[in-house]
Design a protein around this motif. Structure first.
Motif, PDB file in Angstrom:
ATOM      1  N   GLN A  50     -52.576  35.081 -59.100  1.00 22.44           N
ATOM      2  CA  GLN A  50     -52.851  33.689 -58.716  1.00 22.44           C
ATOM      3  C   GLN A  50     -52.078  32.716 -59.598  1.00 22.44           C
ATOM      4  O   GLN A  50     -51.669  31.644 -59.164  1.00 22.44           O
ATOM      5  N   TYR A  51     -51.908  33.099 -60.831  1.00 20.52           N
ATOM      6  CA  TYR A  51     -51.173  32.277 -61.789  1.00 20.52           C
ATOM      7  C   TYR A  51     -49.669  32.565 -61.721  1.00 20.52           C
ATOM      8  O   TYR A  51     -48.842  31.653 -61.678  1.00 20.52           O
ATOM      9  N   LEU A  52     -49.297  33.848 -61.672  1.00 23.73           N
ATOM     10  CA  LEU A  52     -47.895  34.226 -61.802  1.00 23.73           C
ATOM     11  C   LEU A  52     -47.056  33.927 -60.570  1.00 23.73           C
ATOM     12  O   LEU A  52     -45.832  33.862 -60.661  1.00 23.73           O
ATOM     13  N   VAL A  53     -47.685  33.725 -59.400  1.00 22.43           N
ATOM     14  CA  VAL A  53     -46.868  33.369 -58.231  1.00 22.43           C
ATOM     15  C   VAL A  53     -46.179  32.027 -58.430  1.00 22.43           C
ATOM     16  O   VAL A  53     -45.172  31.735 -57.772  1.00 22.43           O
ATOM     17  N   HIS A  54     -46.683  31.218 -59.346  1.00 24.56           N
ATOM     18  CA  HIS A  54     -46.040  29.945 -59.653  1.00 24.56           C
ATOM     19  C   HIS A  54     -44.888  30.127 -60.641  1.00 24.56           C
ATOM     20  O   HIS A  54     -44.166  29.169 -60.910  1.00 24.56           O
ATOM     21  N   GLN A  63     -42.024  39.571 -75.122  1.00 22.70           N
ATOM     22  CA  GLN A  63     -42.350  38.188 -74.818  1.00 22.70           C
ATOM     23  C   GLN A  63     -43.680  38.107 -74.064  1.00 22.70           C
ATOM     24  O   GLN A  63     -43.838  38.742 -73.020  1.00 22.70           O
ATOM     25  N   PRO A  64     -44.638  37.345 -74.552  1.00 23.03           N
ATOM     26  CA  PRO A  64     -45.847  37.092 -73.756  1.00 23.03           C
ATOM     27  C   PRO A  64     -45.523  36.164 -72.600  1.00 23.03           C
ATOM     28  O   PRO A  64     -44.467  35.526 -72.585  1.00 23.03           O
ATOM     29  N   MET A  65     -46.396  36.112 -71.638  1.00 24.53           N
ATOM     30  CA  MET A  65     -46.232  35.187 -70.521  1.00 24.53           C
ATOM     31  C   MET A  65     -47.015  33.915 -70.830  1.00 24.53           C
ATOM     32  O   MET A  65     -48.249  33.964 -70.923  1.00 24.53           O
ATOM     33  N   PRO A  66     -46.348  32.805 -71.018  1.00 26.21           N
ATOM     34  CA  PRO A  66     -47.052  31.569 -71.409  1.00 26.21           C
ATOM     35  C   PRO A  66     -48.159  31.212 -70.428  1.00 26.21           C
ATOM     36  O   PRO A  66     -47.965  31.210 -69.221  1.00 26.21           O
ATOM     37  N   GLY A  67     -49.337  30.948 -70.966  1.00 23.57           N
ATOM     38  CA  GLY A  67     -50.452  30.493 -70.150  1.00 23.57           C
ATOM     39  C   GLY A  67     -51.293  31.582 -69.537  1.00 23.57           C
ATOM     40  O   GLY A  67     -52.414  31.317 -69.073  1.00 23.57           O
ATOM     41  N   PHE A 103     -56.163  29.552 -52.684  1.00 26.40           N
ATOM     42  CA  PHE A 103     -56.645  30.372 -53.786  1.00 26.40           C
ATOM     43  C   PHE A 103     -55.669  30.410 -54.964  1.00 26.40           C
ATOM     44  O   PHE A 103     -56.027  30.864 -56.054  1.00 26.40           O
ATOM     45  N   CYS A 104     -54.452  29.970 -54.779  1.00 26.47           N
ATOM     46  CA  CYS A 104     -53.496  29.880 -55.884  1.00 26.47           C
ATOM     47  C   CYS A 104     -53.385  28.463 -56.432  1.00 26.47           C
ATOM     48  O   CYS A 104     -52.501  28.190 -57.261  1.00 26.47           O
ATOM     49  N   ASN A 105     -54.254  27.579 -55.980  1.00 29.17           N
ATOM     50  CA  ASN A 105     -54.158  26.195 -56.404  1.00 29.17           C
ATOM     51  C   ASN A 105     -55.457  25.665 -56.996  1.00 29.17           C
ATOM     52  O   ASN A 105     -55.660  24.466 -57.068  1.00 29.17           O
ATOM     53  N   VAL A 106     -56.293  26.585 -57.446  1.00 31.17           N
ATOM     54  CA  VAL A 106     -57.427  26.165 -58.251  1.00 31.17           C
ATOM     55  C   VAL A 106     -56.915  25.805 -59.640  1.00 31.17           C
ATOM     56  O   VAL A 106     -55.812  26.201 -60.040  1.00 31.17           O
ATOM     57  N   GLU A 107     -57.703  25.074 -60.397  1.00 32.39           N
ATOM     58  CA  GLU A 107     -57.226  24.530 -61.672  1.00 32.39           C
ATOM     59  C   GLU A 107     -56.737  25.608 -62.632  1.00 32.39           C
ATOM     60  O   GLU A 107     -55.697  25.459 -63.278  1.00 32.39           O
ATOM     61  N   ARG A 108     -57.441  26.730 -62.712  1.00 32.11           N
ATOM     62  CA  ARG A 108     -57.066  27.742 -63.697  1.00 32.11           C
ATOM     63  C   ARG A 108     -55.784  28.476 -63.327  1.00 32.11           C
ATOM     64  O   ARG A 108     -55.196  29.163 -64.167  1.00 32.11           O
ATOM     65  N   SER A 109     -55.335  28.348 -62.063  1.00 27.67           N
ATOM     66  CA  SER A 109     -54.074  28.952 -61.653  1.00 27.67           C
ATOM     67  C   SER A 109     -52.883  28.042 -61.900  1.00 27.67           C
ATOM     68  O   SER A 109     -51.745  28.445 -61.680  1.00 27.67           O
ATOM     69  N   ARG A 110     -53.164  26.832 -62.356  1.00 21.79           N
ATOM     70  CA  ARG A 110     -52.090  25.864 -62.561  1.00 21.79           C
ATOM     71  C   ARG A 110     -51.969  25.484 -64.024  1.00 21.79           C
ATOM     72  O   ARG A 110     -51.670  24.342 -64.369  1.00 21.79           O
ATOM     73  N   VAL A 111     -52.226  26.461 -64.913  1.00 20.48           N
ATOM     74  CA  VAL A 111     -52.123  26.202 -66.346  1.00 20.48           C
ATOM     75  C   VAL A 111     -50.694  25.791 -66.656  1.00 20.48           C
ATOM     76  O   VAL A 111     -49.751  26.494 -66.273  1.00 20.48           O
TER      77      VAL A 111
END
Length: 523
Positions: free
Chosen positions: A324-328, A341-345, A482-490
């Protein structure tokens, strides 16, 4: 292709295991010769060594083996995975049947399902089930949207139509079509339905170290950590293959390339066939026994999470996906080999999962950091040019075999694949062997098999097209609710805007002094 990074992110699996074999060099110097050199110290390499020993255990000669690993033992994908021994019991059926026909699709499924009893038998025989946290039960695919339910239920219905209700795989798949029943079983808030089937879970890093310890105790395996291989020759006139490392050379009669994402470093013809892809997981503190079943949440064909909980005293939930987060941020994942490298956010996203997604979660603030044991980490899996691993004799390279390209789904594929390879190696060496009962009776699926035609046909793979298609799929999902809830847009700077390369830098081993000693081994 280059070697893996030398300073990867900390993985809970590795740090919490605290294995004495992590930096093992069996001898201060490399052996001059060996019957078999195995390149790669993960699941594929370790099980190859195990089967070579196992098949010859009751015969007069056991092969001498050297296992060479560029980093610490099992420091790559196997030490960074999701821990699920979770076959594709039905979910890929439609895709595979359309491509290969119903019989080959079922052949692929049966090969994966056979890994459940194979693991159980191996662990029981070697007495390592508790040590490696091996557990069996049911797993679920929870549909979080109608789109996901149509796809999942449709795959099972297609398998049932083609093979009938009496088929042994169809019989072990259960449908939970009632939303409340699906929610209660999966413990996932908002599940509309679920498909349930048998699966297992295992601490794969501990499994690899356990079986290496067993083979080491028999005296025919030499393990060399932090020993990158830089070149593998063709057979010379005397039948020797020269394996050159940064620490010297080993002459051998057979080589097994068990390097997965890094296969093309030594076999360049796999540059367009086996490609790296970066994934991420987290370890989350939880009450003992809180999560009842392993499983996955599905929103569409791209977006999912998957998880399990380790038994006491560990109790950690291992959570992966974060799509949900990484598709962005598709450039953080596709064609990337930088697991330093970690993935930011993404850590923030994982923190939000328990209270957001899990029923009756007892804590308001889930801590992903488990002391210094790697709260959130990255790992390099693969994208295969045709979707399947490459297993078998390496064409045009006599005396060499390959097992690579498992596309993030190695746990229910590798154990019996390396069993198949081991018999081929022993046949080529003329070493007498016999098959242990119950472990290798299924043939290697045809789509796995390496042939010259398959390698040649895939040389023209459009690598940039893989990136483009992956990005397009992510973009299509990224606009869905479902990919645009707040926690998916860190907020986070996308990888494409960072200065780091898409490919990992060459592995330059530092002058690290390794303490080599005789380690007490318990079989």
């Amino acid at each position: 292709m280059v070697l893996p990074c030398t300073n990867p992110t900390k993985s809970y699996w590795i740090e919490a295991a605290d294995s004495p074999l992590r930096d093992l060099r069996s001898t201060p110097e490399l052996p001059e010769t060996a019957d078999v050199v195995i390149i790669g110290g993960g699941y594929s390499g370790a099980t190859t060594a195990y089967w070579l020993d196992k098949y010859t255990k009751n015969h007069g000669k056991q092969p001498s083996m050297v296992l060479l690993e560029a980093r610490d033992i099992c420091g790559g994908a196997t030490g960074r995975n999701g821990g699920q021994l979770r076959p594709h019991a039905y979910s890929r059926y439609t895709v595979w049947a359309d491509r290969f026909g119903p019989d080959t699709a079922m052949e692929l499924i049966r090969h994966e399902m056979a890994h459940i009893p194979a693991f159980a038998e191996l662990a029981a025989e070697e007495g390592i089930a508790d040590e490696i946290c091996l557990q069996f039960g049911e797993t679920f695919d929870a549909a979080m949207t109608g789109e996901a339910w149509t796809r999942l239920k449709g795959a099972l219905d297609a398998m049932r139509r083609d093979h009938g209700d009496d088929n042994e795989v169809v019989q072990v798949c259960r449908v939970l079509a009632d939303a409340k029943e699906a929610e209660d079983f999966s413990q996932m808030k908002g599940a509309l339905g679920a498909i349930v089937h048998p699966a297992g879970q295992v601490w794969a890093y501990k499994f690899v170290h356990a079986i290496l310890r067993i083979v080491l105790a028999r005296g025919n395996l030499n393990v060399q950590a932090h020993t990158p291989v830089v070149r593998v020759s063709e057979k010379d006139a005397d039948g020797w293959i020269h394996v050159r490392t940064e620490r010297g050379e080993v002459r051998t009669r057979a080589v097994v390339h068990a390097t997965n994402a890094w296969a093309s470093h030594l076999r360049p013809e796999y540059s367009n066939l086996v490609l790296p892809e970066k994934g991420t997981l987290a370890a989350i503190k939880a009450p003992a026994g809180f999560i009842k079943h392993t499983g996955a949440q599905h929103w569409d064909a791209t977006v999912n999470n998957y998880h399990l909980q380790l038994p006491a005293p560990h109790n950690a939930i291992i959570l992966g996906g974060a799509r949900q987060y990484l598709v962005h941020r598709p450039s953080d994942c596709v064609l990337r080999g930088d697991d330093d490298q970690p993935m930011p956010g993404v850590d923030e996203f994982f923190r939000s999962w328990p209270s957001s997604d899990v029923q009756a979660w007892p804590e308001s603030d889930a801590a992903t950091k488990l002391e210094e044991q790697g709260g959130s980490w990255t790992g390099i899996e693969t994208t295969s040019a045709d979707g399947f691993p490459f297993v078998g004799a390496a064409p045009q390279h006599p005396g060499q075999w390959i097992t690579a390209g498992f596309a993030g789904h190695g746990m229910p594929r590798i154990l019996l694949s390396t069993s198949s390879i081991s018999t081929l190696v022993l046949d080529a060496l003329g070493i007498e062997h016999s098959e242990p009962s119950g472990v290798a009776q299924l043939p290697l699926p045809k789509p796995f098999q390496v042939t010259q035609d398959r390698v040649d046909r895939l040389q023209n793979t459009d690598v940039e097209g893989i990136r483009t298609r992956f990005t397009a799929n992510c973009k299509a999902s990224s606009v869905k609710p479902f990919c645009n809830v707040e926690r998916s847009r860190v907020p986070g700077k996308p990888a494409s805007d960072r200065d780091e390369p898409s490919w990992a830098p060459s592995c330059k081993v530092s002058e690290k002094v390794l303490h080599v000693e005789s380690i007490p081994l318990r079989v």
